[in-house]
Design a protein around this motif. Structure first.
Motif, mmCIF file in Angstrom:
data_model
loop_
_atom_site.group_PDB
_atom_site.id
_atom_site.type_symbol
_atom_site.label_atom_id
_atom_site.label_comp_id
_atom_site.label_asym_id
_atom_site.label_seq_id
_atom_site.Cartn_x
_atom_site.Cartn_y
_atom_site.Cartn_z
ATOM 1 N N ALA A 40 0.848 -1.109 -0.019
ATOM 2 C CA ALA A 40 0.178 0.012 0.006
ATOM 3 C C ALA A 40 0.986 1.098 0.015
ATOM 4 N N ALA A 41 0.462 2.316 -0.457
ATOM 5 C CA ALA A 41 1.026 3.667 -0.426
ATOM 6 C C ALA A 41 0.352 4.781 -0.225
ATOM 7 N N ALA A 42 0.552 6.042 0.219
ATOM 8 C CA ALA A 42 -0.294 7.084 0.203
ATOM 9 C C ALA A 42 0.754 8.093 -0.250
ATOM 10 N N MET A 43 0.243 9.222 -0.802
ATOM 11 C CA MET A 43 0.992 10.503 -1.079
ATOM 12 C C MET A 43 0.659 11.480 0.032
ATOM 13 N N SER A 44 2.047 11.835 0.683
ATOM 14 C CA SER A 44 1.849 12.878 1.759
ATOM 15 C C SER A 44 2.017 14.287 1.380
ATOM 16 N N ALA A 45 2.795 14.539 0.527
ATOM 17 C CA ALA A 45 3.183 15.805 0.025
ATOM 18 C C ALA A 45 3.730 15.871 -1.259
ATOM 19 N N ILE A 46 3.356 16.892 -2.125
ATOM 20 C CA ILE A 46 4.022 17.014 -3.262
ATOM 21 C C ILE A 46 4.377 18.892 -3.508
ATOM 22 N N ASP A 47 5.410 18.829 -4.026
ATOM 23 C CA ASP A 47 6.127 20.123 -4.267
ATOM 24 C C ASP A 47 6.692 20.385 -5.795
ATOM 25 N N PRO A 48 7.189 21.451 -5.942
ATOM 26 C CA PRO A 48 7.618 21.413 -7.412
ATOM 27 C C PRO A 48 8.653 20.319 -7.845
ATOM 28 N N LEU A 49 9.472 20.009 -6.698
ATOM 29 C CA LEU A 49 10.661 19.325 -7.067
ATOM 30 C C LEU A 49 10.216 17.774 -7.064
ATOM 31 N N GLY A 50 9.281 17.292 -6.325
ATOM 32 C CA GLY A 50 8.862 15.881 -6.292
ATOM 33 C C GLY A 50 7.657 15.609 -5.254
ATOM 34 N N MET A 51 7.399 14.199 -5.169
ATOM 35 C CA MET A 51 6.256 13.899 -4.205
ATOM 36 C C MET A 51 6.846 13.044 -3.057
ATOM 37 N N ASP A 52 6.324 13.038 -2.061
ATOM 38 C CA ASP A 52 6.688 12.000 -0.799
ATOM 39 C C ASP A 52 5.581 11.022 -0.581
ATOM 40 N N LEU A 53 5.746 10.143 -0.480
ATOM 41 C CA LEU A 53 4.898 8.882 -0.253
ATOM 42 C C LEU A 53 5.238 8.119 1.167
ATOM 43 N N THR A 54 4.278 7.395 1.454
ATOM 44 C CA THR A 54 4.530 6.434 2.614
ATOM 45 C C THR A 54 3.975 5.302 2.358
ATOM 46 N N ALA A 55 4.914 4.273 2.340
ATOM 47 C CA ALA A 55 4.576 3.027 1.815
ATOM 48 C C ALA A 55 4.585 1.922 2.716
ATOM 49 N N GLN A 56 3.822 0.742 2.705
ATOM 50 C CA GLN A 56 3.801 -0.320 3.551
ATOM 51 C C GLN A 56 4.737 -1.611 2.544
ATOM 52 N N VAL A 57 5.966 -1.872 3.264
ATOM 53 C CA VAL A 57 6.800 -2.746 2.644
ATOM 54 C C VAL A 57 7.252 -3.769 3.716
ATOM 55 N N ASP A 58 6.780 -5.078 3.307
ATOM 56 C CA ASP A 58 7.339 -5.974 4.250
ATOM 57 C C ASP A 58 6.862 -5.589 5.896
ATOM 58 N N GLY A 59 5.687 -5.223 5.851
ATOM 59 C CA GLY A 59 4.983 -4.884 7.249
ATOM 60 C C GLY A 59 5.598 -3.874 7.795
ATOM 61 N N GLU A 60 6.373 -2.939 7.016
ATOM 62 C CA GLU A 60 6.877 -1.842 7.846
ATOM 63 C C GLU A 60 6.584 -0.487 7.085
ATOM 64 N N THR A 61 6.505 0.660 7.542
ATOM 65 C CA THR A 61 6.041 1.944 7.003
ATOM 66 C C THR A 61 7.422 2.675 6.415
ATOM 67 N N VAL A 62 7.679 2.850 5.248
ATOM 68 C CA VAL A 62 8.769 3.473 4.870
ATOM 69 C C VAL A 62 8.430 5.031 4.164
ATOM 70 N N SER A 63 9.348 5.833 4.216
ATOM 71 C CA SER A 63 9.279 6.964 3.650
ATOM 72 C C SER A 63 9.764 7.055 2.192
ATOM 73 N N LEU A 64 9.112 7.384 1.212
ATOM 74 C CA LEU A 64 9.850 7.618 -0.160
ATOM 75 C C LEU A 64 9.703 9.121 -0.699
ATOM 76 N N ARG A 65 10.584 9.471 -1.383
ATOM 77 C CA ARG A 65 10.880 10.770 -1.773
ATOM 78 C C ARG A 65 11.242 10.412 -3.433
ATOM 79 N N ILE A 66 10.077 10.991 -4.162
ATOM 80 C CA ILE A 66 10.099 10.545 -5.473
ATOM 81 C C ILE A 66 10.487 11.905 -6.573
ATOM 82 N N PRO A 67 11.561 12.189 -6.845
ATOM 83 C CA PRO A 67 11.974 13.435 -7.502
ATOM 84 C C PRO A 67 11.142 13.494 -9.098
ATOM 85 N N PHE A 68 10.847 14.759 -9.371
ATOM 86 C CA PHE A 68 10.263 14.778 -10.765
ATOM 87 C C PHE A 68 11.523 15.060 -11.715
ATOM 88 N N ASP A 69 11.174 14.940 -12.949
ATOM 89 C CA ASP A 69 12.332 15.154 -14.068
ATOM 90 C C ASP A 69 12.800 16.600 -14.015
#
Length: 94
Positions: A40-69
């Motif tokens: 599972a994943a949820a978008m927690s923030a978006i800004d001009p440079l990228g988006m922040d997600l929280t994801a459930q990976v192997d039973g743990e909550t992890v934060s992901l930063r995905i930059p835009f091109d």
């Protein structure tokens, strides 16, 4: 003219994506966040440079930063980039 990406606009975009496009957010985590086992994943923030997600990976909550091109200019630009990213993610590799 579209709105600049302020914290309020970020909240609006995140709510819309999480409520109406949860499968796309999970795809962003799988493909761009390099977490193919995310359940599972949820978008927690978006800004001009990228988006922040929280994801459930192997039973743990992890934060992901995905930059835009590139840097986004406004909310309409964010809309178009998010659509392009999901289309690219779903296109089979040649």
């Amino acid at each position: 003219m579209a709105d600049p990406i302020t914290p309020e606009i970020s909240d609006r975009i995140c709510k819309h994506m999480n409520d109406d496009h949860a499968s796309a957010v999970l795809t962003y985590a799988h493909v761009y966040g390099k977490t193919p086992t995310a359940a599972a994943a949820a978008m927690s923030a978006i800004d001009p440079l990228g988006m922040d997600l929280t994801a459930q990976v192997d039973g743990e909550t992890v934060s992901l930063r995905i930059p835009f091109d590139r840097e986004l200019t406004d909310s309409e630009d964010a809309h178009q980039v998010l659509i392009a990213m999901i289309r690219q993610a779903k296109t089979p590799s040649a």
